[in-house]
Design a protein around this motif. Structure first.
Motif, PDB file in Angstrom:
ATOM      1  N   THR A   1      38.501  43.010  39.943  1.00  0.00           N
ATOM      2  CA  THR A   1      38.716  42.407  41.262  1.00  0.00           C
ATOM      3  C   THR A   1      39.300  41.004  41.139  1.00  0.00           C
ATOM      4  OG1 THR A   1      36.777  43.618  41.958  1.00  0.00           O
ATOM      5  CG2 THR A   1      37.583  41.963  43.484  1.00  0.00           C
TER       6      THR A   1
ATOM      7  N   GLU B   1      42.909  39.659  42.409  1.00  0.00           N
ATOM      8  CA  GLU B   1      42.990  38.646  43.458  1.00  0.00           C
ATOM      9  C   GLU B   1      43.700  37.375  42.986  1.00  0.00           C
ATOM     10  OE1 GLU B   1      39.286  37.680  45.347  1.00  0.00           O
ATOM     11  OE2 GLU B   1      40.223  36.113  46.576  1.00  0.00           O
TER      12      GLU B   1
ATOM     13  N   ASP C   1      33.698  45.626  37.053  1.00  0.00           N
ATOM     14  CA  ASP C   1      34.382  45.725  38.350  1.00  0.00           C
ATOM     15  C   ASP C   1      34.837  44.360  38.844  1.00  0.00           C
ATOM     16  OD1 ASP C   1      34.542  48.343  38.893  1.00  0.00           O
ATOM     17  OD2 ASP C   1      32.585  48.481  39.919  1.00  0.00           O
TER      18      ASP C   1
END
Ligand SMILES: *Cc1c(COP(=O)(O)O)cnc(C)c1O
Length: 422
Positions: free
Chosen positions: A17, A21, A13
């Motif tokens: 992420t 980002e 995960d």
């Protein structure tokens, strides 16, 4: 069959992420992992004291230097420019030792400040004597044998130009006497990824050099501690290789009444496993029934040159972009984005492509290249094809994620050019 590789310090995960980002490619380092490696290294067996130097050429990002500094780790600099960099980020001159193939052009200025000098040739020692008679110096010997994970990382023996050949001891002594030099340290470093047995033998020789110079108080055994990047590669256990060397130091003390301080200089060991390179699958091509299935990543030898230089292997882990796990495993040849046939992440030493069994990947999925902390960001064909320098992120101990190097703006790549042709 080789085993399927797993993520080392990231979670799936987190990969998604971070990639969303900051974009990919992206170097990600873990402060916690780095501190752990610092602690392991500082626990190296020793009889009468230990100094640890970080071979900063492995990865000189200022934040990494800062983490090491807070742990009390000193600096091994490989060029005068690394010295400038370490000084700039707050290391005291005395905490830096310069071990350089090239004699520094700013020698008088840097050594005059108090930076320690490790003479790596008779010429370097002679020049040190001329400029700093009566002062303390360290001497690097080539002990006559070396060992590295490949021939290219072996820096001892007759094929190596590193250090003063061990049979030239009398010439060394002559220069030392001529200038009244105080030899405070003898040093060997025989390669990167050394065989622990060879390393132990070299420790014995290095103590013999210390015997020749009664003023020696520190014996440096360099770095080169092997780190297994892939599941089937072995790591050197520092406790295991350090134990017999500790005994050698104790025996030396009994025989000569001198309690020597041990110095080690790991680069790889401190940082290799503390970083991962996040990439995206940009394309998939194949070369027919008798050919290969290729995955093309959005990074290449401009971020990690080790596979093309050494045939080095790094774990490659598929992370599905929308979650879930890969539905199957496939054999891929994984290539970089540079317009260069050698930009292949899965190759033998010598360049022949080989396949890697990994999670099935689609265009847009992520591939995490593991164990890229050492000699990747710092040692790449940076800016080839005008690809900008890859951004770097640090996972802080407190859970924050911080950008520690921006992606290079393309304009910066050619900022030093001067257009003179109209
Ligand atoms: C490169 C280097 C090291 C570190 O080697 P690693 O294999 O990264 O541990 C240590 N000492 C000297 C003099 C070096 O040049």
């Amino acid at each position: 069959m080789t085993s399927i590789e797993k993520l080392k310090f990231l979670k799936e995960d987190q990969v998604r992420t971070l990639a969303k980002e900051f974009g990919t490619p992206l170097f990600v380092y873990s402060e916690k992992e780095i501190e752990q490696k610092c602690d392991d290294t500082l626990a190296f067996p020793n009889a009468f004291g230990l100094q640890v130097r970080y071979a900063m050429k492995a990865n000189p990002n200022s934040n990494i230097l800062q983490i090491m500094k807070k742990k009390g780790i000193l600096i091994d600099a490989s060029s005068e420019h690394e010295v400038v960099r370490a000084l700039h980020f707050g290391f005291s001159p005395e905490s830096i030792m310069l071990t350089s193939q090239e004699f520094p052009k700013a020698f008088v200025e840097l050594i005059g400040k108090g930076v320690k000098f490790n003479a790596c040739s008779l010429r370097q020692l002679e020049l040190f004597g001329q400029h700093f008679p009566g002062k303390s110096v360290s001497i690097r010997f080539n002990p006559g044998l070396g060992s590295g994970h490949t021939k290219k990382t072996d820096v001892g023996g007759v094929t190596s130009s590193f250090g003063i050949w061990h049979e030239k001891l009398e010439e060394v002594k002559a220069i030392v006497n001529k200038y009244n030099l105080v030899v405070e340290k003898v040093h060997t470093h025989i390669g990167s990824g050394s065989d622990p047995e060879v390393w132990k033998a070299v420790a014995k020789y290095t103590l013999e050099y210390a015997e020749s110079f009664p003023s020696v108080t520190v014996v440096s055994l360099g770095g080169g501690y092997k780190v297994g990047r892939m599941e089937d590669e072995k790591s050197t256990n520092l406790q295991t290789i350090g134990a017999p060397v500790k005994i050698q130091f104790e025996e030396f003390a009994k025989k000569h009444g001198r309690k020597l301080i041990l110095e080690i200089e790991p680069g790889t060991y401190l940082i290799a496993l503390c970083g991962a390179l996040l990439t995206t699958v940009d394309d998939k091509v194949d070369t027919g029934k008798h050919g290969f299935q290729f995955l093309k990543l959005d990074t290449g030898m401009d971020s990690n040159t080790r596979p093309s230089l050494y045939g080095a292997r790094h774990p490659l882990i598929t992370v599905k972009k929308d979650g879930g796990i890969p539905s199957s495993h496939k054999e891929y040849v994984v290539v970089g984005h540079c317009c260069e046939s050698g930009d292949v992440f899965t190759q033998k030493e010598g360049g022949e492509p080989i396949t890697r069994l990994m999670g099935e990947a689609e265009i847009g999925d992520y591939v995490v290249m593991e164990a890229i902390g050492a000699y990747c960001s710092s040692m790449s064909t940076k800016n080839y094809n005008s690809f900008p320098e890859t951004a770097e992120v640090l996972l802080r101990k407190n859970g924050e994620t911080k950008l520690i190097r921006k992606k290079e703006p393309v304009m910066e790549i050619f900022r030093n050019e001067i257009l003179v042709v109209e």
